[in-house]
Write a protein that holds these residues in place. Structure first.
Motif, PDB file in Angstrom:
ATOM      1  N   LEU A   1      -6.162 -16.746  11.073  1.00  0.00           N
ATOM      2  CA  LEU A   1      -6.643 -18.036  11.031  1.00  0.00           C
ATOM      3  C   LEU A   1      -8.250 -18.111  10.831  1.00  0.00           C
ATOM      4  CD1 LEU A   1      -4.376 -20.068  13.473  1.00  0.00           C
ATOM      5  CD2 LEU A   1      -4.661 -20.679  10.888  1.00  0.00           C
ATOM      6  N   PRO A   2      -8.959 -18.927   9.992  1.00  0.00           N
ATOM      7  CA  PRO A   2     -10.404 -18.949  10.122  1.00  0.00           C
ATOM      8  C   PRO A   2     -10.772 -20.054  11.445  1.00  0.00           C
ATOM      9  CG  PRO A   2      -9.484 -20.709   8.829  1.00  0.00           C
ATOM     10  CD  PRO A   2      -8.256 -19.775   9.244  1.00  0.00           C
ATOM     11  N   PRO A   3     -11.803 -19.743  12.256  1.00  0.00           N
ATOM     12  CA  PRO A   3     -12.257 -20.561  13.455  1.00  0.00           C
ATOM     13  C   PRO A   3     -12.334 -22.030  13.042  1.00  0.00           C
ATOM     14  CG  PRO A   3     -13.934 -19.130  12.584  1.00  0.00           C
ATOM     15  CD  PRO A   3     -12.996 -18.862  11.898  1.00  0.00           C
ATOM     16  N   SER A   4     -12.855 -22.318  11.626  1.00  0.00           N
ATOM     17  CA  SER A   4     -12.583 -23.781  11.208  1.00  0.00           C
ATOM     18  C   SER A   4     -12.934 -23.707   9.888  1.00  0.00           C
ATOM     19  CB  SER A   4     -13.962 -24.349  12.049  1.00  0.00           C
ATOM     20  OG  SER A   4     -15.149 -23.988  11.263  1.00  0.00           O
ATOM     21  N   LEU A   5     -12.571 -25.050   9.498  1.00  0.00           N
ATOM     22  CA  LEU A   5     -12.785 -25.125   7.760  1.00  0.00           C
ATOM     23  C   LEU A   5     -14.164 -24.950   7.459  1.00  0.00           C
ATOM     24  CD1 LEU A   5     -10.536 -28.156   6.847  1.00  0.00           C
ATOM     25  CD2 LEU A   5     -10.250 -25.780   6.605  1.00  0.00           C
ATOM     26  N   GLU A   6     -15.134 -25.397   8.015  1.00  0.00           N
ATOM     27  CA  GLU A   6     -16.550 -25.218   7.615  1.00  0.00           C
ATOM     28  C   GLU A   6     -16.708 -23.718   7.487  1.00  0.00           C
ATOM     29  OE1 GLU A   6     -15.770 -27.425  10.131  1.00  0.00           O
ATOM     30  OE2 GLU A   6     -16.084 -29.036   8.721  1.00  0.00           O
ATOM     31  N   VAL A   7     -16.346 -22.786   8.644  1.00  0.00           N
ATOM     32  CA  VAL A   7     -16.634 -21.345   8.550  1.00  0.00           C
ATOM     33  C   VAL A   7     -15.986 -20.989   7.286  1.00  0.00           C
ATOM     34  CG1 VAL A   7     -16.317 -19.134   9.609  1.00  0.00           C
ATOM     35  CG2 VAL A   7     -16.976 -21.083  10.910  1.00  0.00           C
TER      36      VAL A   7
ATOM     37  N   SER B   1      -7.658 -16.692   1.533  1.00  0.00           N
ATOM     38  CA  SER B   1      -9.047 -16.073   1.108  1.00  0.00           C
ATOM     39  C   SER B   1      -9.884 -16.725   1.948  1.00  0.00           C
ATOM     40  CB  SER B   1      -9.279 -16.417  -0.420  1.00  0.00           C
ATOM     41  OG  SER B   1      -8.467 -16.305  -1.169  1.00  0.00           O
ATOM     42  N   GLY B   2     -11.144 -15.919   2.336  1.00  0.00           N
ATOM     43  CA  GLY B   2     -12.012 -16.587   3.440  1.00  0.00           C
ATOM     44  C   GLY B   2     -11.990 -16.162   4.771  1.00  0.00           C
ATOM     45  N   THR B   3     -10.664 -15.969   5.136  1.00  0.00           N
ATOM     46  CA  THR B   3     -10.724 -15.747   6.592  1.00  0.00           C
ATOM     47  C   THR B   3     -11.039 -14.245   7.075  1.00  0.00           C
ATOM     48  OG1 THR B   3      -8.257 -14.693   6.048  1.00  0.00           O
ATOM     49  CG2 THR B   3      -8.412 -17.041   6.912  1.00  0.00           C
ATOM     50  N   GLY B   4     -11.312 -13.501   6.221  1.00  0.00           N
ATOM     51  CA  GLY B   4     -11.963 -12.109   6.612  1.00  0.00           C
ATOM     52  C   GLY B   4     -10.736 -11.124   6.957  1.00  0.00           C
TER      53      GLY B   4
END
Ligand code: 5GP
Length: 202
Positions: free
Chosen positions: A122-128, A13-16
């Motif tokens: 994958l998300p670009p970073s954990l912060e994102v 969730s949150g990777t778009g």
């Protein structure tokens, strides 16, 4: 007739991943999507039968007994499952179908159908990832924390997939996903009909 291809897509969730998928479906409208049956309560904005069938735990367990799922999993206390027959029908009819599942579901499908092509977003970073999760505003802080923990567990499994696509710029992630789909369609083993037609009169 050439059989359809099966694509598995995962990403916490949150990777778009949903946004990537909706752009991919706009570009390739003949692609099919497997609608999962789930027991999680409907979120604001969700529509029955669009991405999910929202069913009761009793209904889900009855379907489980009937062996109606290709895979299933419990995610944060709710059941999620992929109805088997629609997927098999699509492949048999030569249609390409996407199944969106978590890592556990992907593993189950790959064991049964090793020809499936698997993609991890994958998300670009954990912060994102954290900021995308909290911006959604659909979860309590406690649920958010659990989803983040789940996300990290899933990311650790990304290397079991055929492809890992970073969703930093949406258009790049969409183009990368389309490249995977189009390359898969160009496999000689998926073009036996065309090859046969060209050679049958030789
Ligand atoms: P959400 O509750 O955010 O819609 O989905 C939670 C997780 O369940 C996501 O990682 C999503 O990809 C996964 N998921 C969605 N449908 C299925 C399914 O049919 N089976 C499994 N195993 N996971 C699913």
């Amino acid at each position: 007739m050439n059989k359809g291809s099966l694509f598995i897509i995962s990403g916490p969730s949150g990777t778009g991943k949903d946004t990537v998928l909706s752009e991919v479906f706009a570009a390739e409208p003949e692609l099919r999507f497997s609608i999962s049956s789930i027991t999680r309560p409907m979120r604001a904005g969700e529509v029955e039968g669009e991405k999910y069938h929202f069913i009761s735990t009793e209904e889900f367990e009855k379907l489980l007994d009937e062996d109606a799922f290709l895979e299933h999993n419990t995610y944060l206390g709710n059941y999620y499952g992929t109805p088997k027959q629609p997927v098999l029908d699509c492949i048999e009819n030569g249609e390409d179908i996407f199944i969106e599942v978590d890592v556990n579901g992907a593993r189950q499908i790959l064991n049964k159908m090793p020809q499936a092509v698997s993609i991890f977003i994958l998300p670009p970073s954990l912060e994102v990832l954290k900021s995308r999760l909290s911006k959604r505003g659909t979860e309590t802080p406690e649920q958010l924390e659990k989803r983040l923990g789940e996300a990290l567990r899933e990311i650790r499994c990304a290397d079991m997939y055929d492809y890992a696509i970073v969703n930093d710029k949406l258009e790049d992630a969409v183009a990368d996903t389309l490249t995977v789909i189009r390359s898969e369609r160009l496999r000689a083993s998926r073009r036996t009909d065309e090859i046969r037609k060209l050679t049958e009169n030789l």
